[in-house]
Scaffold this motif. Structure first.
Motif, PDB file in Angstrom:
ATOM      1  N   VAL A  27       0.868  -1.178   0.000  1.00  0.00           N
ATOM      2  CA  VAL A  27       0.000   0.000   0.000  1.00  0.00           C
ATOM      3  C   VAL A  27       0.901   1.223   0.000  1.00  0.00           C
ATOM      4  N   GLY A  28       0.437   2.306  -0.596  1.00  0.00           N
ATOM      5  CA  GLY A  28       1.267   3.491  -0.677  1.00  0.00           C
ATOM      6  C   GLY A  28       0.449   4.753  -0.849  1.00  0.00           C
ATOM      7  N   ALA A  29       1.106   5.869  -0.672  1.00  0.00           N
ATOM      8  CA  ALA A  29       0.491   7.181  -0.880  1.00  0.00           C
ATOM      9  C   ALA A  29       1.575   8.149  -1.301  1.00  0.00           C
ATOM     10  N   GLY A  30       1.185   9.170  -2.052  1.00  0.00           N
ATOM     11  CA  GLY A  30       2.168  10.124  -2.536  1.00  0.00           C
ATOM     12  C   GLY A  30       1.581  11.510  -2.713  1.00  0.00           C
ATOM     13  N   ALA A  31       2.417  12.412  -3.182  1.00  0.00           N
ATOM     14  CA  ALA A  31       2.002  13.778  -3.487  1.00  0.00           C
ATOM     15  C   ALA A  31       2.785  14.246  -4.705  1.00  0.00           C
ATOM     16  N   ASN A  32       2.085  14.804  -5.694  1.00  0.00           N
ATOM     17  CA  ASN A  32       2.700  15.284  -6.931  1.00  0.00           C
ATOM     18  C   ASN A  32       2.227  16.700  -7.235  1.00  0.00           C
ATOM     19  N   ALA A 232      14.442  13.084 -13.224  1.00  0.00           N
ATOM     20  CA  ALA A 232      15.485  12.517 -12.370  1.00  0.00           C
ATOM     21  C   ALA A 232      14.835  12.000 -11.092  1.00  0.00           C
ATOM     22  N   TYR A 233      15.290  10.859 -10.584  1.00  0.00           N
ATOM     23  CA  TYR A 233      14.642  10.255  -9.424  1.00  0.00           C
ATOM     24  C   TYR A 233      15.657   9.721  -8.418  1.00  0.00           C
ATOM     25  N   TRP A 234      15.148   9.500  -7.205  1.00  0.00           N
ATOM     26  CA  TRP A 234      15.913   8.880  -6.121  1.00  0.00           C
ATOM     27  C   TRP A 234      14.995   7.918  -5.395  1.00  0.00           C
ATOM     28  N   ASN A 235      15.459   6.686  -5.198  1.00  0.00           N
ATOM     29  CA  ASN A 235      14.720   5.668  -4.467  1.00  0.00           C
ATOM     30  C   ASN A 235      15.488   5.270  -3.226  1.00  0.00           C
ATOM     31  N   HIS A 236      14.771   5.058  -2.123  1.00  0.00           N
ATOM     32  CA  HIS A 236      15.411   4.712  -0.853  1.00  0.00           C
ATOM     33  C   HIS A 236      14.625   3.612  -0.154  1.00  0.00           C
ATOM     34  N   LYS A 237      15.322   2.591   0.308  1.00  0.00           N
ATOM     35  CA  LYS A 237      14.714   1.501   1.056  1.00  0.00           C
ATOM     36  C   LYS A 237      14.964   1.712   2.549  1.00  0.00           C
ATOM     37  N   ILE A 238      13.928   1.472   3.349  1.00  0.00           N
ATOM     38  CA  ILE A 238      14.056   1.510   4.804  1.00  0.00           C
ATOM     39  C   ILE A 238      13.705   0.121   5.317  1.00  0.00           C
ATOM     40  N   GLY A 239      14.711  -0.640   5.654  1.00  0.00           N
ATOM     41  CA  GLY A 239      14.484  -2.007   6.080  1.00  0.00           C
ATOM     42  C   GLY A 239      13.934  -2.846   4.937  1.00  0.00           C
ATOM     43  N   ALA A 240      13.192  -3.883   5.305  1.00  0.00           N
ATOM     44  CA  ALA A 240      12.646  -4.792   4.303  1.00  0.00           C
ATOM     45  C   ALA A 240      11.266  -4.380   3.822  1.00  0.00           C
ATOM     46  N   ASP A 241      10.630  -3.427   4.512  1.00  0.00           N
ATOM     47  CA  ASP A 241       9.212  -3.173   4.265  1.00  0.00           C
ATOM     48  C   ASP A 241       8.888  -1.823   3.641  1.00  0.00           C
ATOM     49  N   TRP A 242       9.712  -0.811   3.864  1.00  0.00           N
ATOM     50  CA  TRP A 242       9.378   0.527   3.395  1.00  0.00           C
ATOM     51  C   TRP A 242      10.190   0.917   2.169  1.00  0.00           C
ATOM     52  N   SER A 256       3.751  19.328 -22.384  1.00  0.00           N
ATOM     53  CA  SER A 256       4.188  18.931 -21.053  1.00  0.00           C
ATOM     54  C   SER A 256       4.124  20.108 -20.086  1.00  0.00           C
ATOM     55  N   PRO A 257       4.068  19.827 -18.774  1.00  0.00           N
ATOM     56  CA  PRO A 257       4.226  20.917 -17.806  1.00  0.00           C
ATOM     57  C   PRO A 257       5.630  21.480 -17.886  1.00  0.00           C
ATOM     58  N   ASP A 258       5.821  22.690 -17.389  1.00  0.00           N
ATOM     59  CA  ASP A 258       7.162  23.281 -17.371  1.00  0.00           C
ATOM     60  C   ASP A 258       8.069  22.507 -16.425  1.00  0.00           C
ATOM     61  N   TRP A 259       7.530  22.148 -15.246  1.00  0.00           N
ATOM     62  CA  TRP A 259       8.294  21.354 -14.280  1.00  0.00           C
ATOM     63  C   TRP A 259       7.336  20.706 -13.288  1.00  0.00           C
ATOM     64  N   GLY A 260       7.862  19.740 -12.570  1.00  0.00           N
ATOM     65  CA  GLY A 260       7.051  19.062 -11.581  1.00  0.00           C
ATOM     66  C   GLY A 260       7.925  18.343 -10.562  1.00  0.00           C
ATOM     67  N   VAL A 261       7.358  18.056  -9.390  1.00  0.00           N
ATOM     68  CA  VAL A 261       8.044  17.327  -8.329  1.00  0.00           C
ATOM     69  C   VAL A 261       7.048  16.362  -7.694  1.00  0.00           C
ATOM     70  N   GLY A 262       7.573  15.342  -7.021  1.00  0.00           N
ATOM     71  CA  GLY A 262       6.685  14.408  -6.354  1.00  0.00           C
ATOM     72  C   GLY A 262       7.432  13.456  -5.447  1.00  0.00           C
ATOM     73  N   ALA A 263       6.696  12.805  -4.536  1.00  0.00           N
ATOM     74  CA  ALA A 263       7.273  11.831  -3.618  1.00  0.00           C
ATOM     75  C   ALA A 263       6.216  10.800  -3.265  1.00  0.00           C
ATOM     76  N   THR A 264       6.660   9.577  -2.991  1.00  0.00           N
ATOM     77  CA  THR A 264       5.760   8.477  -2.653  1.00  0.00           C
ATOM     78  C   THR A 264       6.382   7.619  -1.563  1.00  0.00           C
ATOM     79  N   ALA A 265       5.538   7.119  -0.653  1.00  0.00           N
ATOM     80  CA  ALA A 265       5.952   6.157   0.354  1.00  0.00           C
ATOM     81  C   ALA A 265       5.121   4.889   0.170  1.00  0.00           C
ATOM     82  N   LYS A 266       5.785   3.733   0.247  1.00  0.00           N
ATOM     83  CA  LYS A 266       5.093   2.447   0.045  1.00  0.00           C
ATOM     84  C   LYS A 266       5.519   1.461   1.131  1.00  0.00           C
ATOM     85  N   TYR A 267       4.544   0.698   1.615  1.00  0.00           N
ATOM     86  CA  TYR A 267       4.806  -0.320   2.640  1.00  0.00           C
ATOM     87  C   TYR A 267       4.472  -1.692   2.091  1.00  0.00           C
ATOM     88  N   LEU A 268       5.388  -2.645   2.227  1.00  0.00           N
ATOM     89  CA  LEU A 268       5.217  -4.013   1.745  1.00  0.00           C
ATOM     90  C   LEU A 268       4.907  -4.940   2.908  1.00  0.00           C
TER      91      LEU A 268
END
Length: 269
Positions: A27-32, A232-242, A256-268
């Protein structure tokens, strides 16, 4: 932000799926957020808060996305679609737009449920050492967003994509092509179109990887334009689940839009 297949999703899900012997839910949620004129004379700001649920095993990846969307700007800009000729007399600003590139487009603000998206991906091929793979993904975008508010077209879209990757040590090259069948309404006329992406990622550590990819979508709407974007992106793992993901993108075409940003968190689990 886009109703297309994203190479970033391939890197995060397709490669990891090759190592997933047992299935798991997530499950996850984000903001863009994105902003641009999309070929109109008005700047349009779009933000979304997507909530996702998924299932993944060694071959299959199933995903459902339910977004909440807000938009402020031209009635001729539709989230996930871009610039169009929107003739809806009940659209944002309570008037009839003049189309992307017009000088008197109706403007306004609206928010609400966006288009619900369901996708199913199948891994067609994986090398013995998991250094290469090929995925086939089908997607349905349901027209759940309010067309009178300009949050969507009100019609379903259907897509198919083929994506692959190849890893060399800490580097991974990935890319693919997709095709979408876009639904037209009485007020917004769309045509089917192809999209493509190409990128590369680098594994900084067991927990972090970074990368960039280019995305292109041909023109699909009267009054619109092709999309051309670099992310451009960055992915980060926190333990085995996040899993945490963030990105920044820049548009290189009127569609296209001129620019954009976003972030997402997901739990396994």
């Amino acid at each position: 932000m886009r109703s297309t297949f994203c190479a970033l999703g391939l890197l995060l899900l397709g490669v990891s799926a090759a190592h997933a012997d047992d299935g798991h839910f997530s499950v996850g949620a984000g903001a863009n957020y994105s902003t641009g004129k999309y070929g109109t004379d008005t700047t349009t700001d779009i933000w979304s808060v997507p909530v996702t649920a998924g299932w993944q095993d060694d071959r299959w990846t199933l995903k459902l996305t339910v977004p909440y969307i807000g938009i402020s700007g031209s009635n001729d800009v539709i989230p996930g679609t871009g610039g169009v000729n929107n003739g809806n007399p009940r659209g944002r600003g309570h008037g009839r737009g003049t189309g992307g590139g017009g000088s008197t487009s109706t403007t306004g603000s609206a928010s609400g449920l966006g288009d619900v998206v369901a996708s199913a991906g199948y891994q067609l091929f994986t090398s013995a050492d998991y250094s290469a793979g090929l995925d086939l993904t089908g997607k349905v975008k349901f027209g759940t967003a309010d067309a009178d508010k300009g949050l969507g077209t009100g019609k379903n879209d259907y897509g198919l994509a083929l994506d692959g990757y190849k890893a060399w040590g800490d580097w991974t090259v990935f890319g693919g092509m997709g095709w979408m069948k876009y639904g037209s309404s009485d007020y917004i006329r769309l045509q089917n179109g192809f999209n493509a992406n190409l990128g590369a990622g680098f594994k900084l550590s067991q927990a972090d990887d970074v990368g960039a990819y280019y995305y292109y979508r041909e023109k699909i709407a009267e009054g619109g334009a092709a999309q051309s974007e670099l992310t451009a992106y960055w992915n980060h793992k926190i333990g085995a689940d996040w899993r945490l993901q963030s990105y920044v993108m820049g548009g290189m075409a009127d569609g296209s839009p001129d620019w954009g940003v976003g972030a997402t968190a997901k739990y396994l689990f």
